[in-house]
Write a protein that holds these residues in place. Structure first.
Motif, PDB file in Angstrom:
ATOM      1  N   THR A 157      58.673  24.419  53.054  1.00  0.00           N
ATOM      2  CA  THR A 157      58.575  23.055  52.554  1.00  0.00           C
ATOM      3  C   THR A 157      59.459  22.179  53.426  1.00  0.00           C
ATOM      4  O   THR A 157      60.443  22.640  54.008  1.00  0.00           O
ATOM      5  N   VAL A 158      59.122  20.894  53.488  1.00  0.00           N
ATOM      6  CA  VAL A 158      59.900  19.976  54.321  1.00  0.00           C
ATOM      7  C   VAL A 158      59.697  18.553  53.814  1.00  0.00           C
ATOM      8  O   VAL A 158      58.662  18.245  53.211  1.00  0.00           O
ATOM      9  N   MET A 159      60.681  17.708  54.031  1.00  0.00           N
ATOM     10  CA  MET A 159      60.492  16.299  53.736  1.00  0.00           C
ATOM     11  C   MET A 159      59.292  15.780  54.517  1.00  0.00           C
ATOM     12  O   MET A 159      59.150  16.052  55.702  1.00  0.00           O
ATOM     13  N   HIS A 160      58.410  15.052  53.853  1.00  0.00           N
ATOM     14  CA  HIS A 160      57.183  14.588  54.503  1.00  0.00           C
ATOM     15  C   HIS A 160      57.517  13.671  55.686  1.00  0.00           C
ATOM     16  O   HIS A 160      58.381  12.788  55.572  1.00  0.00           O
ATOM     17  N   PRO A 161      56.861  13.875  56.819  1.00  0.00           N
ATOM     18  CA  PRO A 161      57.132  13.030  57.991  1.00  0.00           C
ATOM     19  C   PRO A 161      56.942  11.535  57.736  1.00  0.00           C
ATOM     20  O   PRO A 161      57.520  10.711  58.457  1.00  0.00           O
ATOM     21  N   ALA A 162      56.169  11.163  56.729  1.00  0.00           N
ATOM     22  CA  ALA A 162      55.997   9.741  56.421  1.00  0.00           C
ATOM     23  C   ALA A 162      57.321   9.073  56.076  1.00  0.00           C
ATOM     24  O   ALA A 162      57.483   7.858  56.272  1.00  0.00           O
ATOM     25  N   LEU A 233      55.949  17.927  52.148  1.00  0.00           N
ATOM     26  CA  LEU A 233      54.886  18.672  52.827  1.00  0.00           C
ATOM     27  C   LEU A 233      55.164  20.153  52.597  1.00  0.00           C
ATOM     28  O   LEU A 233      56.289  20.619  52.817  1.00  0.00           O
ATOM     29  N   ALA A 234      54.160  20.892  52.112  1.00  0.00           N
ATOM     30  CA  ALA A 234      54.337  22.314  51.796  1.00  0.00           C
ATOM     31  C   ALA A 234      53.267  23.146  52.482  1.00  0.00           C
ATOM     32  O   ALA A 234      52.114  22.719  52.598  1.00  0.00           O
ATOM     33  N   MET A 235      53.655  24.336  52.941  1.00  0.00           N
ATOM     34  CA  MET A 235      52.741  25.231  53.646  1.00  0.00           C
ATOM     35  C   MET A 235      52.921  26.667  53.168  1.00  0.00           C
ATOM     36  O   MET A 235      54.050  27.128  52.999  1.00  0.00           O
ATOM     37  N   LYS A 236      51.804  27.346  52.963  1.00  0.00           N
ATOM     38  CA  LYS A 236      51.810  28.786  52.737  1.00  0.00           C
ATOM     39  C   LYS A 236      51.001  29.405  53.868  1.00  0.00           C
ATOM     40  O   LYS A 236      49.842  29.039  54.082  1.00  0.00           O
ATOM     41  N   LEU A 237      51.611  30.330  54.598  1.00  0.00           N
ATOM     42  CA  LEU A 237      51.034  30.858  55.828  1.00  0.00           C
ATOM     43  C   LEU A 237      50.799  32.363  55.713  1.00  0.00           C
ATOM     44  O   LEU A 237      51.629  33.096  55.167  1.00  0.00           O
ATOM     45  N   ASN A 238      49.672  32.801  56.256  1.00  0.00           N
ATOM     46  CA  ASN A 238      49.339  34.226  56.270  1.00  0.00           C
ATOM     47  C   ASN A 238      49.890  34.888  57.525  1.00  0.00           C
ATOM     48  O   ASN A 238      49.823  34.319  58.627  1.00  0.00           O
ATOM     49  N   VAL A 239      50.401  36.096  57.359  1.00  0.00           N
ATOM     50  CA  VAL A 239      50.923  36.864  58.492  1.00  0.00           C
ATOM     51  C   VAL A 239      49.980  38.020  58.785  1.00  0.00           C
ATOM     52  O   VAL A 239      49.798  38.910  57.947  1.00  0.00           O
ATOM     53  N   LEU A 240      49.381  37.997  59.956  1.00  0.00           N
ATOM     54  CA  LEU A 240      48.516  39.076  60.426  1.00  0.00           C
ATOM     55  C   LEU A 240      48.963  39.461  61.826  1.00  0.00           C
ATOM     56  O   LEU A 240      48.964  38.636  62.736  1.00  0.00           O
ATOM     57  N   HIS A 241      49.355  40.711  61.988  1.00  0.00           N
ATOM     58  CA  HIS A 241      49.825  41.193  63.285  1.00  0.00           C
ATOM     59  C   HIS A 241      48.706  41.959  63.989  1.00  0.00           C
ATOM     60  O   HIS A 241      48.149  42.905  63.427  1.00  0.00           O
TER      61      HIS A 241
END
Length: 250
Positions: A157-162, A233-241
């Protein structure tokens, strides 16, 4: 908002009411009051984060940029095996003094350098309210990916760039001097985050933006000045190696 580049501190001669510090120095100073402030960003983030992480019982979790430990301690209490790291001695001292801190492994480390962990040692990595202090986003995302097992995921999560368009960044008022203190930050854009994720070889599970509404204002009066603006701003990311030696299921 807990870690980043170790820039040297600088005064603010153009505005004597402001004090510009390196990220580390800023958060060391902020640590004494960080948990006591009305912070609308944290209020907005909490339910979003909880929904993205879900049930963490039995999971090995890395909290990269843990600050005073709000997520690390909650995850440990929910049954996760948590390792938490930050480069602010002041923030870590506050975290280690809290109830439940003995259930978390605390490490002092700068996210801008290689993480001190083996490949694929975690099921989940989180990095919350941190990335607006990081210049080499791709490097951080690559390290987060490296330490998470194949099939695991990352939540950030991060403060929105706006907010940068309004001249807003991580900041606080020093109760001793009355001056506004600004830890060094980076004006990353949404495209910067998206491209860094892709360049690091990660894929999106979720990408969401969250604005200030009346519900948030009722909980956090400071949010009123940002009514209608995207704050998180929030992101959930998949990890595939693709390299099974690096990221095989463990």
């Amino acid at each position: 908002m807990h870690t980043g580049n170790s820039n040297s501190s600088s005064g603010s001669p153009e505005n004597p009411e402001e004090e510009k510090l390196s990220t580390r120095e800023g958060y060391d100073k902020w640590s004494s009051i960080y948990d006591d402030e009305d912070n609308p960003l944290i209020q907005l983030e909490k339910p979003v984060f909880q929904k993205m992480t879900g049930d963490v019982r039995g999971l090995r979790v890395l909290d990269a940029g843990c600050g005073t430990g709000r997520h690390a301690l909650a995850l440990a209490a929910a049954g996760a095996e948590v390792t938490a790291m930050d480069f602010s001695e002041g923030m870590l001292a506050r975290a280690r003094a809290k109830r439940g801190a003995a259930d978390v492994r605390w490490i002092e480390h700068d996210l801008a350098t290689s993480f001190p962990f083996a490949n694929a040692g975690f099921d989940l990595a989180i990095s919350c309210l941190v990335l607006d202090h990081i210049r080499d986003l791709e490097g951080v995302f690559r390290e987060l990916k490296r330490v998470v097992k194949n099939g695991g995921f990352i939540v950030t999560t991060v403060m929105h760039p706006a907010m940068m368009l309004r001249g807003v960044q991580a900041r606080f008022t020093d109760p001793k001097t009355g001056r506004r203190v600004l830890p060094a930050a980076v004006s990353n854009q949404i495209s910067t985050y998206v491209m860094s994720v892709q360049q690091a070889g990660l894929t999106f599970d979720q990408l969401s933006e969250h604005s200030v509404d009346e519900t948030l204002i009722a909980r956090s009066p400071r949010a009123a000045k940002y009514a209608g603006w995207p704050l998180l701003l929030a992101m959930k990311l998949n990890v595939l190696h693709t390299d099974t030696k690096q990221g095989g299921n463990q």
